[in-house]
Design a protein around this motif. Sequence first.
Motif, PDB file in Angstrom:
ATOM      1  N   LYS A 135     -21.554  22.463 -43.350  1.00 21.21           N
ATOM      2  CA  LYS A 135     -21.691  23.922 -43.376  1.00 21.21           C
ATOM      3  C   LYS A 135     -20.797  24.567 -42.323  1.00 21.21           C
ATOM      4  CE  LYS A 135     -25.207  27.566 -43.362  1.00 21.21           C
ATOM      5  NZ  LYS A 135     -26.630  27.898 -43.116  1.00 21.21           N
ATOM      6  N   HIS A 138     -17.047  24.567 -43.287  1.00 20.90           N
ATOM      7  CA  HIS A 138     -16.624  25.474 -44.346  1.00 20.90           C
ATOM      8  C   HIS A 138     -16.907  26.935 -44.043  1.00 20.90           C
ATOM      9  CE1 HIS A 138     -15.404  22.534 -47.394  1.00 20.90           C
ATOM     10  NE2 HIS A 138     -16.344  21.760 -46.895  1.00 20.90           N
ATOM     11  N   GLN A 139     -17.945  27.207 -43.259  1.00 22.53           N
ATOM     12  CA  GLN A 139     -18.306  28.607 -43.010  1.00 22.53           C
ATOM     13  C   GLN A 139     -17.822  29.121 -41.668  1.00 22.53           C
ATOM     14  OE1 GLN A 139     -22.364  29.648 -43.772  1.00 22.53           O
ATOM     15  NE2 GLN A 139     -22.316  28.937 -45.877  1.00 22.53           N
ATOM     16  N   ASP A 143     -21.386  30.798 -40.175  1.00 23.18           N
ATOM     17  CA  ASP A 143     -22.533  29.886 -40.217  1.00 23.18           C
ATOM     18  C   ASP A 143     -23.641  30.422 -39.320  1.00 23.18           C
ATOM     19  OD1 ASP A 143     -24.281  27.761 -40.321  1.00 23.18           O
ATOM     20  OD2 ASP A 143     -23.007  26.381 -39.189  1.00 23.18           O
ATOM     21  N   ARG A 220     -20.655  31.433 -50.529  1.00 24.85           N
ATOM     22  CA  ARG A 220     -20.109  30.078 -50.621  1.00 24.85           C
ATOM     23  C   ARG A 220     -20.207  29.489 -52.031  1.00 24.85           C
ATOM     24  NH1 ARG A 220     -23.289  25.677 -51.175  1.00 24.85           N
ATOM     25  NH2 ARG A 220     -25.508  25.793 -50.727  1.00 24.85           N
ATOM     26  N   TRP A 297     -17.516  26.648 -52.715  1.00 27.43           N
ATOM     27  CA  TRP A 297     -16.570  26.158 -51.698  1.00 27.43           C
ATOM     28  C   TRP A 297     -16.952  24.736 -51.296  1.00 27.43           C
ATOM     29  CZ3 TRP A 297     -17.021  30.780 -47.740  1.00 27.43           C
ATOM     30  CH2 TRP A 297     -16.668  31.968 -48.374  1.00 27.43           C
TER      31      TRP A 297
END
Length: 400
Positions: A135, A138-139, A143, A220, A297
């Motif tokens: 997480k 990707h964020q 996040d 996402r 994603w």
Amino acid sequence: MKVDLVSEHASPLAAIGGVDAGGQNVHVAALAAGLAQRGHEVTVHTRRDDASLPERVVLQDGYEVAHVPAGPARELPKDELLRHMPEFASNLRRTWARHAPDLVHAHFWMSGLASVAAAGEIPVLQTFHALGSVKRRHQGDADTSPPNRIELERSLCRSVAHVVATCTDEVFELRRLGLTTDRVSIVPCGVDTAVFTPDGPVAPRGERARLLVLGRLVERKGQDDAVRALRAVPDAELVVVGGPAPDRVDADPEVRRLRGIAAEAGVADRLVFAGSVPRADVPAWVRSADVVLAVPWYEPFGITPLEAMACGRPVVATAVGGLQDSVVDGVTGDLVPPRDPERLGEVLAALLADDDRRAAYGAAGVERARDRYRWSRVVADTDSVYRQVLASRRPVEIAR
């Protein structure tokens, strides 16, 4: 065997489609029902998020749900629950002191923390469902997880008896957290192949080809890429099922964002938001699609492709996480790079133009869903892991 499942934020009783309700709710409910059907005594412990909820609920599926006090008895975002886990653990400890299970299976990392703190000598198995390291990667700054989540997950890898991962990509990530391969087994999520079938009711549709996105409305999940890809398929509509109730769709911030993207792309007239639908109606919506999209994603596992395959519908999915296991590229669907709406549009245009390939993908998907992902097999495989863990902990009797 007495098996206690712990799922702090994802109650099996919860509605599907809210921000924090989704695949984990379905997974825990189906696993609990399947274990009960196999003769086990099963209780699911979940946080009380409504003061009116009874302490315990016995379901017709043969298992019990226990509502555990932990923080205010109202809905809270899951990323705000960590501070309430000591209370959750304390209540679990008191329960297990009176009636200890043979093993505990924790679902999600905070459930694992509470279970390990409460279990004592009771073996705890862990299914993460999502990993903080993935997480965060990707964020980034978006996040909202607690900042120490990754280190806490790393500690869980050391302290639990065994980890039940849902896909091969997750095993790779767990190894990076220090988990040895002898302490992890792969058991995927499942699909109810008696409910998700090729034959049955079909949701209303018009003459246009239908692309379907099913699930939570969070950035996402890649719905914006699906909207942009519509430019490449001018005769198709995109139907989004999930998110707020139909009468609240227009006020939803994510719906507004996606409609803005659609307007910029010139496809606003072909974007339809159905809102959340009853779980029983989901198969009919899936059957109404020519192609089902799952284009996040990243995705720890992803149940939507299983539901689509079980209904005989071709899938176009991003090559991330568990989707790389469930969707066989060129056999049950097509895999595309994440966050690439141009490539997604090209693949969709080619697939919509090829009736025979769509039919072949659909037929292969039904076979794969029934063979590998039916819940009876998933439950049996999970039960086998339980028995192996318990057997490894029994003292060996020495012949004299």
